[in-house]
Design a protein around this motif. Structure first.
Motif, PDB file in Angstrom:
ATOM      1  N   ILE A 135       0.845  -1.194   0.000  1.00 45.87           N
ATOM      2  CA  ILE A 135       0.000   0.000   0.000  1.00 45.87           C
ATOM      3  C   ILE A 135       0.882   1.246   0.000  1.00 45.87           C
ATOM      4  CG2 ILE A 135      -2.025  -0.982   1.105  1.00 45.87           C
ATOM      5  CD1 ILE A 135      -0.779   0.254   3.719  1.00 45.87           C
ATOM      6  N   PHE A 138      -0.492   4.771  -0.593  1.00 44.18           N
ATOM      7  CA  PHE A 138      -1.465   5.106   0.444  1.00 44.18           C
ATOM      8  C   PHE A 138      -0.758   5.431   1.759  1.00 44.18           C
ATOM      9  CE2 PHE A 138      -4.946   3.817   3.394  1.00 44.18           C
ATOM     10  CZ  PHE A 138      -5.816   4.814   3.024  1.00 44.18           C
ATOM     11  N   TYR A 139       0.335   4.720   2.018  1.00 39.40           N
ATOM     12  CA  TYR A 139       1.145   4.982   3.215  1.00 39.40           C
ATOM     13  C   TYR A 139       1.639   6.424   3.210  1.00 39.40           C
ATOM     14  CZ  TYR A 139       5.455   4.884   5.972  1.00 39.40           C
ATOM     15  OH  TYR A 139       6.461   5.170   6.850  1.00 39.40           O
ATOM     16  N   ALA A 142      -1.222   8.787   3.960  1.00 40.69           N
ATOM     17  CA  ALA A 142      -1.627   8.780   5.367  1.00 40.69           C
ATOM     18  C   ALA A 142      -0.655   9.593   6.206  1.00 40.69           C
ATOM     19  CB  ALA A 142      -1.706   7.340   5.872  1.00 40.69           C
ATOM     20  N   ILE A 143       0.644   9.397   5.971  1.00 41.20           N
ATOM     21  CA  ILE A 143       1.633  10.116   6.770  1.00 41.20           C
ATOM     22  C   ILE A 143       1.513  11.617   6.519  1.00 41.20           C
ATOM     23  CG2 ILE A 143       4.084  10.460   7.190  1.00 41.20           C
ATOM     24  CD1 ILE A 143       3.453   7.794   8.098  1.00 41.20           C
ATOM     25  N   SER A 145      -0.996  13.297   5.472  1.00 40.68           N
ATOM     26  CA  SER A 145      -2.244  13.843   6.003  1.00 40.68           C
ATOM     27  C   SER A 145      -2.154  14.019   7.517  1.00 40.68           C
ATOM     28  CB  SER A 145      -3.383  12.903   5.638  1.00 40.68           C
ATOM     29  OG  SER A 145      -4.370  12.934   6.593  1.00 40.68           O
ATOM     30  N   ALA A 146      -1.522  13.053   8.193  1.00 34.90           N
ATOM     31  CA  ALA A 146      -1.403  13.165   9.643  1.00 34.90           C
ATOM     32  C   ALA A 146      -0.441  14.278  10.027  1.00 34.90           C
ATOM     33  CB  ALA A 146      -0.941  11.835  10.229  1.00 34.90           C
ATOM     34  N   VAL A 148      -0.211  17.163   8.841  1.00 38.28           N
ATOM     35  CA  VAL A 148      -0.853  18.485   8.853  1.00 38.28           C
ATOM     36  C   VAL A 148      -1.086  18.925  10.294  1.00 38.28           C
ATOM     37  CG1 VAL A 148      -2.954  19.700   8.242  1.00 38.28           C
ATOM     38  CG2 VAL A 148      -1.943  18.139   6.637  1.00 38.28           C
ATOM     39  N   MET A 149      -1.416  17.921  11.108  1.00 45.14           N
ATOM     40  CA  MET A 149      -1.687  18.154  12.525  1.00 45.14           C
ATOM     41  C   MET A 149      -0.547  18.887  13.217  1.00 45.14           C
ATOM     42  SD  MET A 149      -4.170  17.457  14.161  1.00 45.14           S
ATOM     43  CE  MET A 149      -3.985  18.596  15.478  1.00 45.14           C
ATOM     44  N   VAL A 171      -3.463  24.536   7.348  1.00 43.93           N
ATOM     45  CA  VAL A 171      -4.381  23.408   7.385  1.00 43.93           C
ATOM     46  C   VAL A 171      -5.396  23.519   6.252  1.00 43.93           C
ATOM     47  CG1 VAL A 171      -6.165  22.296   8.733  1.00 43.93           C
ATOM     48  CG2 VAL A 171      -4.067  23.007   9.824  1.00 43.93           C
ATOM     49  N   VAL A 175      -5.223  20.518   3.601  1.00 38.84           N
ATOM     50  CA  VAL A 175      -6.354  19.598   3.568  1.00 38.84           C
ATOM     51  C   VAL A 175      -7.058  19.691   2.215  1.00 38.84           C
ATOM     52  CG1 VAL A 175      -8.613  19.140   4.560  1.00 38.84           C
ATOM     53  CG2 VAL A 175      -6.683  19.499   6.044  1.00 38.84           C
ATOM     54  N   ILE A 182      -4.729  13.084  -4.068  1.00 38.61           N
ATOM     55  CA  ILE A 182      -5.128  11.677  -3.972  1.00 38.61           C
ATOM     56  C   ILE A 182      -5.758  11.228  -5.286  1.00 38.61           C
ATOM     57  CG2 ILE A 182      -6.717  10.087  -2.833  1.00 38.61           C
ATOM     58  CD1 ILE A 182      -6.261  11.640  -0.269  1.00 38.61           C
ATOM     59  N   MET A 195      -0.649  -0.557  -5.673  1.00 36.56           N
ATOM     60  CA  MET A 195      -0.327   0.641  -4.904  1.00 36.56           C
ATOM     61  C   MET A 195       1.107   0.634  -4.426  1.00 36.56           C
ATOM     62  SD  MET A 195      -3.379   2.025  -2.601  1.00 36.56           S
ATOM     63  CE  MET A 195      -4.131   0.620  -1.879  1.00 36.56           C
TER      64      MET A 195
ATOM     65  N   MET B  35      -5.572  11.878  19.883  1.00 38.15           N
ATOM     66  CA  MET B  35      -4.810  11.504  18.685  1.00 38.15           C
ATOM     67  C   MET B  35      -3.822  10.389  18.984  1.00 38.15           C
ATOM     68  SD  MET B  35      -4.227  15.129  17.026  1.00 38.15           S
ATOM     69  CE  MET B  35      -2.562  14.743  16.730  1.00 38.15           C
ATOM     70  N   PHE B  52      -3.559  -1.719   5.540  1.00 39.03           N
ATOM     71  CA  PHE B  52      -4.433  -0.759   4.860  1.00 39.03           C
ATOM     72  C   PHE B  52      -5.370  -0.096   5.865  1.00 39.03           C
ATOM     73  CE2 PHE B  52      -8.226   0.467   2.532  1.00 39.03           C
ATOM     74  CZ  PHE B  52      -7.679   1.173   1.484  1.00 39.03           C
ATOM     75  N   MET B  55      -3.463   2.431   7.957  1.00 39.48           N
ATOM     76  CA  MET B  55      -3.198   3.689   7.260  1.00 39.48           C
ATOM     77  C   MET B  55      -4.489   4.488   7.096  1.00 39.48           C
ATOM     78  SD  MET B  55      -0.121   4.095   6.865  1.00 39.48           S
ATOM     79  CE  MET B  55       0.695   3.035   8.006  1.00 39.48           C
ATOM     80  N   LEU B  58      -5.055   6.275  10.208  1.00 38.14           N
ATOM     81  CA  LEU B  58      -4.183   7.453  10.285  1.00 38.14           C
ATOM     82  C   LEU B  58      -4.764   8.593   9.442  1.00 38.14           C
ATOM     83  CD1 LEU B  58      -1.551   7.388  11.828  1.00 38.14           C
ATOM     84  CD2 LEU B  58      -0.345   7.201   9.683  1.00 38.14           C
ATOM     85  N   LEU B  59      -5.178   8.244   8.219  1.00 36.92           N
ATOM     86  CA  LEU B  59      -5.658   9.262   7.271  1.00 36.92           C
ATOM     87  C   LEU B  59      -6.949   9.886   7.769  1.00 36.92           C
ATOM     88  CD1 LEU B  59      -4.949  10.154   4.244  1.00 36.92           C
ATOM     89  CD2 LEU B  59      -6.841   8.729   3.617  1.00 36.92           C
ATOM     90  N   ILE B  62      -6.681  10.801  12.321  1.00 37.64           N
ATOM     91  CA  ILE B  62      -5.746  11.867  12.706  1.00 37.64           C
ATOM     92  C   ILE B  62      -5.759  12.979  11.668  1.00 37.64           C
ATOM     93  CG2 ILE B  62      -3.344  12.390  13.177  1.00 37.64           C
ATOM     94  CD1 ILE B  62      -3.066   9.655  14.329  1.00 37.64           C
ATOM     95  N   GLY B  63      -5.784  12.604  10.388  1.00 40.91           N
ATOM     96  CA  GLY B  63      -5.697  13.622   9.339  1.00 40.91           C
ATOM     97  C   GLY B  63      -6.963  14.432   9.189  1.00 40.91           C
ATOM     98  N   ILE B  67      -8.387  16.987  13.322  1.00 41.75           N
ATOM     99  CA  ILE B  67      -8.271  18.384  12.918  1.00 41.75           C
ATOM    100  C   ILE B  67      -9.614  19.076  13.083  1.00 41.75           C
ATOM    101  CG2 ILE B  67      -7.933  19.851  10.905  1.00 41.75           C
ATOM    102  CD1 ILE B  67      -5.626  18.131  10.151  1.00 41.75           C
ATOM    103  N   PHE B  71     -10.255  22.223  15.482  1.00 40.25           N
ATOM    104  CA  PHE B  71     -10.843  23.468  14.964  1.00 40.25           C
ATOM    105  C   PHE B  71     -12.063  23.850  15.798  1.00 40.25           C
ATOM    106  CE2 PHE B  71      -8.080  23.667  11.493  1.00 40.25           C
ATOM    107  CZ  PHE B  71      -8.294  24.869  10.854  1.00 40.25           C
ATOM    108  N   VAL B 138      -5.756  -5.794  -0.278  1.00 39.26           N
ATOM    109  CA  VAL B 138      -6.434  -4.563  -0.687  1.00 39.26           C
ATOM    110  C   VAL B 138      -7.331  -4.821  -1.894  1.00 39.26           C
ATOM    111  CG1 VAL B 138      -6.099  -2.200  -1.423  1.00 39.26           C
ATOM    112  CG2 VAL B 138      -4.516  -3.217   0.180  1.00 39.26           C
TER     113      VAL B 138
END
Lengths: 440, 183
Positions: A135, A138-139, A142-143, A145-146, A148-149, A171, A175, A182, A195, B35, B52, B55, B58-59, B62-63, B67, B71, B138
């Motif tokens: 994946i 996708f990995y 994910a990283i 996107s996280a 952004v925090m 942000v 975002v 994607i 992927m 988180m 999968f 991740m 996580l997406l 947390i992502g 957020i 906010f 997947v």
């Protein structure tokens, strides 16, 4: 265990097998190899930044008709960045009054961790990859996107209104631009049927740039926004909010944000080279194994990969030296009203077209069909924008179309359309729409 | 064995941060602890070879969701200076409720995955999964979402639900006609 064997193993990027040969196989050896690999990759990423900063300063200077660093370390100022890093390292560690200690100090660490984590899925040469996850792409998403925090942590923890504004902008921007990114990345995944980053490289007998130029363009634009580089550097716009989320950071804490930005940009170049330019592929030479069993081809693959990666990186610098910064409303409208619809259409079309092409078709034929579909979509998008721009112009100047009231969101598509004359360009830039975005 | 050690570390992280979420007075710190808890759950997924899902956790959690929460915290006035106690008088009811959930889950899990006689220790070696299945997990999941004899109906219903929520939020945010946009 002899020296020549060791040297040959290093040159052929096959050190893991050398260790296995000499220390036996087992979980301990594997752990040692893994840890060594992590150490080498992380150190490389951190050290290359010194060179990247020098390169950026030198190239930007040339673009702006200056000389750039030329004192420290010889004629070309090669050691300028080393001196700068020394300066950052010896600076006082400051915690601003009223800052949230945990958040404030955690953010620079996490931002570097996130920047380094993504490198695990980049294939540098055949079998030279951190982990070939099934994946992989996708990995990375994910990283990123996280991560952004982390900017929000930095902005809030600093107890500074400019920092918070910068974090909000960051942000909002990251975002939003994740969506077209994607969608654009789905195209190489569809084309390669996997992927995994390694699998995508293996699938590119013809680089995917020729299959899907539009997807590559959308990915490139979104990656500019994701890394916060010009023209999307609103999150640290010096002239508006001073430095954005890292305004309160000094010394090496600031240095870590800086480092993460450069590592992130280089990673985006590496990912672009992997997904669209065929990664380490070089006419099959990368799989060459010499008679004595050492896969020297890997070194060729590595060099080819670096050439491609730095070519892409150079374009990042080039854009930074060329384009001005855009406004917040432009940045978000451009994303939501142009890039997202375009990439949605693109994903649908690519999926359907690829399904219609029978299996086992010649790659060149397949490529031509995809390229044609891409060009059609691109031309249609440009024509649509041109028409809309003309209508708005006529409405504004009281021409034939003036009876129609202009919709409140009209005119946002301007910045994407290539202006056909000076008048159009002026019209596009002078569009005085109200700012409809609550983040500014 | 090493998997059990990692599991216990992750479980400790998840539980500690979950307790921190409900006891911390500073709401921002509580959101951060939430988180960390999400991150631990992602770790458990990865430990169970469901990379999968990890991740995606996580997406999405947390992502996106964290957020959103942060906010909401930042946009709410005077939420940071709350002086109320984080505890209330419903501890006994909460205890009963969570015990019932624990019993139900234990029964269900024990029914579905009983410990086999040969490996009745908790520290027995982990169940091995066929690597072929893992490699194509997947693709299998994707096919299961759209094939008629699997999950196509729930998947489509969930999609329609999300679309409805999206349209609803746009309608709520749409400026009423004649109302001046004062942003």
């Amino acid at each position: 265990m002899n020296i020549i064997d060791l040297i040959k193993s290093i040159i052929s990027l096959d050190l893991g097998n050398f260790i296995r040969r000499n220390f036996g196989t087992g979980p301990g050896t594997e752990l040692l190899i893994d840890l060594g690999g992590v150490l080498i990759l992380a150190t490389f990423c951190l050290l290359i930044v010194i060179f990247l900063i020098w390169l950026e300063r030198k190239v930007i200077a040339r673009i702006q008709d200056r000389i750039g660093p030329n004192r420290v370390g010889g004629r070309y100022g090669l050691l300028q960045t080393v001196a700068d890093v020394m300066k950052l390292l010896t600076k006082e560690v400051i915690n601003p009054a009223g800052a949230d200690w945990i958040t404030y100090n955690l953010a620079p660490i996490l931002v570097v961790i996130a920047a380094l984590l993504t490198w695990a899925v980049i294939p540098f040469a055949p079998f030279v990859i951190g982990v070939d996850l099934n994946i992989g792409v996708f990995y990375f998403l994910a990283i990123s996107s996280a991560s952004v925090m982390v900017l929000l942590l930095a902005g809030w923890g600093s107890n500074n209104k400019y920092a918070l504004l910068g974090a909000f902008r960051a942000v909002a921007q990251m975002v939003s631009y994740e969506v077209p990114m994607i969608l654009a990345l789905l195209v190489p995944i569809i084309l390669a049927r996997t992927m995994s980053t390694g699998g995508i490289v293996e699938a590119q007998t013809i680089p995917f740039l020729l299959f899907a130029p539009l997807s590559a363009l959308i990915f490139y634009i979104s990656s500019l926004a994701e890394t916060g580089r010009t023209p999307f550097d609103l999150l640290e716009a010096e002239s508006e909010i001073v430095a954005g989320f890292h305004i309160e950071y000094g010394g090496m804490k600031f240095g870590m944000f800086f480092l993460a930005e450069f590592v992130g940009t280089l990673f985006m170049s590496a990912l672009f080279a992997t997904l669209y330019l065929g990664g380490y592929r070089f006419f099959g030479l990368e799989n060459w194994v010499s008679a004595d069993g050492y896969p020297y081809g890997r070194l060729i693959g590595l060099i080819v990969f670096f050439v491609k990666m730095f070519a892409v990186y150079f374009v990042y610098i080039w854009i930074r030296g060329t384009l001005p910064r855009v406004r917040v409303d432009q940045i978000l409208n451009y994303n939501w009203k142009f890039l997202v619809p375009l990439s949605l259409v693109l994903v649908f079309v690519v999926a359907i077209v690829d399904k219609l092409i029978p299996n086992g078709t010649n790659q060149v034929v397949r490529m031509s069909i995809h390229l044609g579909a891409n060009l059609l979509i691109g031309l249609a998008a440009i024509e649509l924008l041109r028409r809309r721009g003309r209508e708005n112009r006529l409405a504004a100047s009281g021409g034939p179309g003036a009876g129609r009231p202009a919709s409140p969101d009209s005119g946002h598509g301007h910045e994407a359309a290539p202006a056909h004359d000076e008048h159009d360009l002026g019209e596009a830039l002078g569009a005085r729409e109200p700012i409809t975005v609550p983040i500014h | 064995m090493s998997q059990q050690i990692i599991f216990f570390i992750l479980a400790a992280v998840i539980l500690t941060s979950a307790i921190a979420v409900v006891t911390l007075r500073n709401l921002f710190h509580a959101a951060l602890a939430l988180m960390v808890s999400f991150l631990g759950v992602a770790g458990i997924y990865i430990l169970l070879e469901a990379a999968f899902l990890g991740m995606a956790q996580l997406l999405v959690y947390i992502g996106a969701i964290s957020i959103l929460i942060i906010f909401a915290i930042m946009m709410t006035r005077r939420l940071m200076q709350t002086s109320e106690s984080p505890f209330n008088a419903q501890a006994i009811a909460a205890l009963i409720g969570s015990l019932i959930v624990l019993v139900i889950m234990a029964v269900v899990v024990a029914r579905l995955y009983p410990l086999t006689p040969s490996t009745d220790s908790m520290f027995a070696s982990a169940t091995t999964v066929d690597p072929v299945i893992l490699e194509s997990s997947v693709a299998r999941m994707g096919r299961a979402f759209v094939s008629a004899d699997a999950y196509v109906l729930p998947f489509e219903i969930a999609s329609v639900l999300l679309l409805a929520a999206l349209v609803g939020s746009i309608i709520i945010a749409w400026p009423r006609s004649g109302e001046e946009d004062n942003l």
